[in-house]
Write an enzyme that holds these catalytic residues in place. Structure first.
Site, PDB file in Angstrom:
ATOM      1  N   GLY A  13     -10.566  11.145  -7.017  1.00  0.00           N
ATOM      2  CA  GLY A  13      -9.450  10.566  -6.908  1.00  0.00           C
ATOM      3  C   GLY A  13      -8.317  11.464  -7.654  1.00  0.00           C
ATOM      4  N   ALA A  14      -8.703  12.708  -7.714  1.00  0.00           N
ATOM      5  CA  ALA A  14      -8.178  13.495  -8.950  1.00  0.00           C
ATOM      6  C   ALA A  14      -6.795  14.096  -8.369  1.00  0.00           C
ATOM      7  CB  ALA A  14      -8.986  14.828  -9.095  1.00  0.00           C
ATOM      8  N   ARG A  16      -3.821  13.080  -7.554  1.00  0.00           N
ATOM      9  CA  ARG A  16      -2.543  12.694  -8.127  1.00  0.00           C
ATOM     10  C   ARG A  16      -2.684  11.451  -9.054  1.00  0.00           C
ATOM     11  NH1 ARG A  16      -0.602   8.711  -4.384  1.00  0.00           N
ATOM     12  NH2 ARG A  16      -1.853   8.535  -2.492  1.00  0.00           N
ATOM     13  N   ASP A  63     -14.815  11.246   1.053  1.00  0.00           N
ATOM     14  CA  ASP A  63     -14.289   9.522   0.967  1.00  0.00           C
ATOM     15  C   ASP A  63     -15.295   9.060   0.002  1.00  0.00           C
ATOM     16  OD1 ASP A  63     -14.239   7.013   1.301  1.00  0.00           O
ATOM     17  OD2 ASP A  63     -13.669   7.291   3.680  1.00  0.00           O
ATOM     18  N   VAL A  64     -14.951   8.449  -0.901  1.00  0.00           N
ATOM     19  CA  VAL A  64     -15.912   7.834  -1.976  1.00  0.00           C
ATOM     20  C   VAL A  64     -16.891   6.837  -1.618  1.00  0.00           C
ATOM     21  CG1 VAL A  64     -14.680   8.579  -3.936  1.00  0.00           C
ATOM     22  CG2 VAL A  64     -14.068   6.526  -3.021  1.00  0.00           C
ATOM     23  N   SER A 142      -9.390  -2.239 -14.287  1.00  0.00           N
ATOM     24  CA  SER A 142      -7.987  -2.611 -14.515  1.00  0.00           C
ATOM     25  C   SER A 142      -7.955  -3.908 -15.144  1.00  0.00           C
ATOM     26  CB  SER A 142      -7.186  -2.830 -13.000  1.00  0.00           C
ATOM     27  OG  SER A 142      -6.047  -3.661 -13.113  1.00  0.00           O
ATOM     28  N   TYR A 155      -8.760  -6.948  -4.851  1.00  0.00           N
ATOM     29  CA  TYR A 155      -8.631  -5.777  -6.049  1.00  0.00           C
ATOM     30  C   TYR A 155      -9.206  -6.215  -7.359  1.00  0.00           C
ATOM     31  CZ  TYR A 155      -6.243  -2.241  -8.804  1.00  0.00           C
ATOM     32  OH  TYR A 155      -6.051  -1.021  -9.955  1.00  0.00           O
ATOM     33  N   LYS A 159     -12.302  -4.847  -9.155  1.00  0.00           N
ATOM     34  CA  LYS A 159     -12.370  -4.184 -10.508  1.00  0.00           C
ATOM     35  C   LYS A 159     -13.249  -4.975 -11.718  1.00  0.00           C
ATOM     36  CE  LYS A 159      -9.476  -0.708  -9.906  1.00  0.00           C
ATOM     37  NZ  LYS A 159      -9.940   0.622  -9.665  1.00  0.00           N
ATOM     38  N   ILE A 188       0.496   1.067 -14.799  1.00  0.00           N
ATOM     39  CA  ILE A 188       0.898   2.518 -15.195  1.00  0.00           C
ATOM     40  C   ILE A 188       1.806   2.983 -14.095  1.00  0.00           C
ATOM     41  CG2 ILE A 188      -0.344   4.917 -15.575  1.00  0.00           C
ATOM     42  CD1 ILE A 188      -1.229   2.386 -17.451  1.00  0.00           C
TER      43      ILE A 188
HETATM   44  P1  NAP Z   1      -2.814   6.743  -6.878  1.00  0.00           P
HETATM   45  O1  NAP Z   1      -1.736   7.599  -7.444  1.00  0.00           O
HETATM   46  O2  NAP Z   1      -2.691   6.113  -5.778  1.00  0.00           O
HETATM   47  O3  NAP Z   1      -4.263   7.916  -7.032  1.00  0.00           O
HETATM   48  C1  NAP Z   1      -5.392   7.198  -6.225  1.00  0.00           C
HETATM   49  C2  NAP Z   1      -5.941   8.554  -5.921  1.00  0.00           C
HETATM   50  O4  NAP Z   1      -7.300   8.235  -5.294  1.00  0.00           O
HETATM   51  C3  NAP Z   1      -5.297   9.466  -4.833  1.00  0.00           C
HETATM   52  O5  NAP Z   1      -5.511  10.755  -5.084  1.00  0.00           O
HETATM   53  C4  NAP Z   1      -5.904   9.249  -3.572  1.00  0.00           C
HETATM   54  O6  NAP Z   1      -5.932  10.012  -2.571  1.00  0.00           O
HETATM   55  C5  NAP Z   1      -7.553   8.839  -3.858  1.00  0.00           C
HETATM   56  N1  NAP Z   1      -8.384   8.127  -3.157  1.00  0.00           N
HETATM   57  C6  NAP Z   1      -7.972   6.995  -2.665  1.00  0.00           C
HETATM   58  N2  NAP Z   1      -8.989   6.574  -1.774  1.00  0.00           N
HETATM   59  C7  NAP Z   1      -9.953   7.361  -1.784  1.00  0.00           C
HETATM   60  C8  NAP Z   1     -11.044   7.584  -1.297  1.00  0.00           C
HETATM   61  N3  NAP Z   1     -11.788   6.926  -0.277  1.00  0.00           N
HETATM   62  N4  NAP Z   1     -11.865   8.742  -1.444  1.00  0.00           N
HETATM   63  C9  NAP Z   1     -11.438   9.577  -2.244  1.00  0.00           C
HETATM   64  N5  NAP Z   1     -10.132   9.667  -2.968  1.00  0.00           N
HETATM   65  C10 NAP Z   1      -9.507   8.507  -2.631  1.00  0.00           C
HETATM   66  O7  NAP Z   1      -3.367   5.624  -7.878  1.00  0.00           O
HETATM   67  P2  NAP Z   1      -3.384   5.620  -9.536  1.00  0.00           P
HETATM   68  O8  NAP Z   1      -2.417   4.745  -9.810  1.00  0.00           O
HETATM   69  O9  NAP Z   1      -3.468   6.976 -10.147  1.00  0.00           O
HETATM   70  O10 NAP Z   1      -4.916   4.919  -9.538  1.00  0.00           O
HETATM   71  C11 NAP Z   1      -6.148   5.623 -10.070  1.00  0.00           C
HETATM   72  C12 NAP Z   1      -7.204   4.386 -10.535  1.00  0.00           C
HETATM   73  O11 NAP Z   1      -6.514   3.624 -11.377  1.00  0.00           O
HETATM   74  C13 NAP Z   1      -7.553   3.672  -9.392  1.00  0.00           C
HETATM   75  O12 NAP Z   1      -8.698   3.223  -9.475  1.00  0.00           O
HETATM   76  C14 NAP Z   1      -6.656   2.374  -9.725  1.00  0.00           C
HETATM   77  O13 NAP Z   1      -6.979   1.027  -9.342  1.00  0.00           O
HETATM   78  C15 NAP Z   1      -6.621   2.431 -11.213  1.00  0.00           C
HETATM   79  N6  NAP Z   1      -5.486   1.698 -11.880  1.00  0.00           N
HETATM   80  C16 NAP Z   1      -4.324   1.928 -11.604  1.00  0.00           C
HETATM   81  C17 NAP Z   1      -3.259   1.078 -12.009  1.00  0.00           C
HETATM   82  C18 NAP Z   1      -1.649   1.509 -11.970  1.00  0.00           C
HETATM   83  O14 NAP Z   1      -1.060   0.769 -12.686  1.00  0.00           O
HETATM   84  N7  NAP Z   1      -1.212   2.486 -11.558  1.00  0.00           N
HETATM   85  C19 NAP Z   1      -3.394   0.233 -13.078  1.00  0.00           C
HETATM   86  C20 NAP Z   1      -4.820  -0.131 -13.232  1.00  0.00           C
HETATM   87  C21 NAP Z   1      -5.818   0.628 -12.499  1.00  0.00           C
HETATM   88  P3  NAP Z   1      -5.092  10.045  -1.542  1.00  0.00           P
HETATM   89  O15 NAP Z   1      -3.938  10.990  -2.030  1.00  0.00           O
HETATM   90  O16 NAP Z   1      -5.443  10.432  -0.342  1.00  0.00           O
HETATM   91  O17 NAP Z   1      -4.220   8.693  -1.333  1.00  0.00           O
END
Ligand code: NAP
Length: 247
Positions: A13-14, A16, A63-64, A142, A155, A159, A188
């Site tokens: 998920g690198a 963004r 796709d992970v 999370s 979700y 987690k 975040i």
């Molecule tokens: P994000 O901006 O939506 O980024 C998620 C990344 O994962 C995107 O690049 C996405 O690709 C990729 N992804 C999604 N499905 C995938 C798949 N099947 N195979 C490979 N890559 C995939 O989310 P984020 O906020 O940075 O979240 C990153 C992690 O932190 C997640 O595990 C999330 O649950 C966790 N987290 C986030 C928050 C928060 O507040 N943001 C809080 C707690 C935990 P696409 O560009 O194709 O969608």
């Protein structure tokens, strides 16, 4: 200063958000980066940032949640990079709705990507970690996995599952010099939380003692610590990065 010189980090998920921030942070400390996202082209910006820091970057589309794609990607990464020292299981999604409205597809998608994806990448890299008798596994969980949330059954379960997986893997691989820890971010600022309305945002802020949402960099700093020598004696832990929201 953490020194990750000549180490290779694979980040899922690198493309963004938090994943991109972690890739850049580890590269800033000297690591080369294998960036994985759903499509190879989604990794372009991250790879550019890593190369601008003077480190090598490789991009992979996978796709992970698909075992064959994960195995193939790990094979390619090991062929291209020679080894992997740090695995960051970060890819994740949400499909929020109340339990009574939640479809089987919403449940399956979130569990498959967030939990099964973490299992698949960890399993695929374990043989090489065991062989080299070292490895750092960092799973992005999370705070919702710790305390639950209305509208996020899928979700929260995924987690909480990541946290259980983290502790089991930590116990299983500790004798081989491999650590496995989780980071539990709070709220975040990424595209995942950009969809929240102003009222929800204000309510959330009221619950955060430090008075702000976190940045992807706040989470990346914790990942850098867990990847570093300074965290050599830490395994099976959940590091909460949430401005004090859950304590
Ligand atoms: P994000 O901006 O939506 O980024 C998620 C990344 O994962 C995107 O690049 C996405 O690709 C990729 N992804 C999604 N499905 C995938 C798949 N099947 N195979 C490979 N890559 C995939 O989310 P984020 O906020 O940075 O979240 C990153 C992690 O932190 C997640 O595990 C999330 O649950 C966790 N987290 C986030 C928050 C928060 O507040 N943001 C809080 C707690 C935990 P696409 O560009 O194709 O969608």
């Amino acid at each position: 200063m953490s020194n990750l010189n000549n180490q290779i980090a694979l980040v899922t998920g690198a493309g963004r958000g938090i994943g991109q921030a972690i890739a850049s942070k580890l590269a800033g400390a000297g690591a080369d980066i294998a960036a994985v996202d759903l499509k190879v082209e989604f990794c372009a910006e991250t790879c550019e940032k890593v190369r601008a820091l003077g480190r090598r970057a490789w991009a992979y589309g996978a796709d992970v949640s698909k075992a064959a794609a994960v195995d193939e990607t790990v094979e390619k990464v090991l062929a291209d990079c020679g080894r992997v020292d740090i695995l960051v299981n970060n890819a994740g999604i949400t499909k929020d709705t109340l339990l009574m409205r939640m479809s089987e597809a919403d449940w399956d998608a979130v569990l498959s990507i967030n939990l099964k994806g973490t299992f698949l990448f960890t399993k695929a890299l374990t043989r090489s970690f065991v062989k080299q008798r070292s490895g750092r596994i960092i799973n992005i969980a999370s705070v919702i996995g710790l305390v639950g949330n209305a509208g996020q059954c899928n979700y929260a379960a995924s987690k909480a599952g990541v946290i259980g997986l983290t502790k089991s893997v930590a116990r299983e691989l500790a004798s081989r010099g491999i650590t496995c820890n989780a980071i539990a971010p709070g709220f975040i600022e990424t595209s995942m939380t950009a969809v929240l309305g102003d009222d929800v945002r204000q309510k959330l802020l009221a619950q955060i003692p430090l008075g702000r949402l976190g940045s992807p960099d706040d989470v990346a700093n914790a990942a850098l610590f867990l990847a570093s020598d300074q965290a050599a004696y830490i395994t099976g832990q959940v590091l909460t990065v949430d401005g004090g929201m859950v304590m």
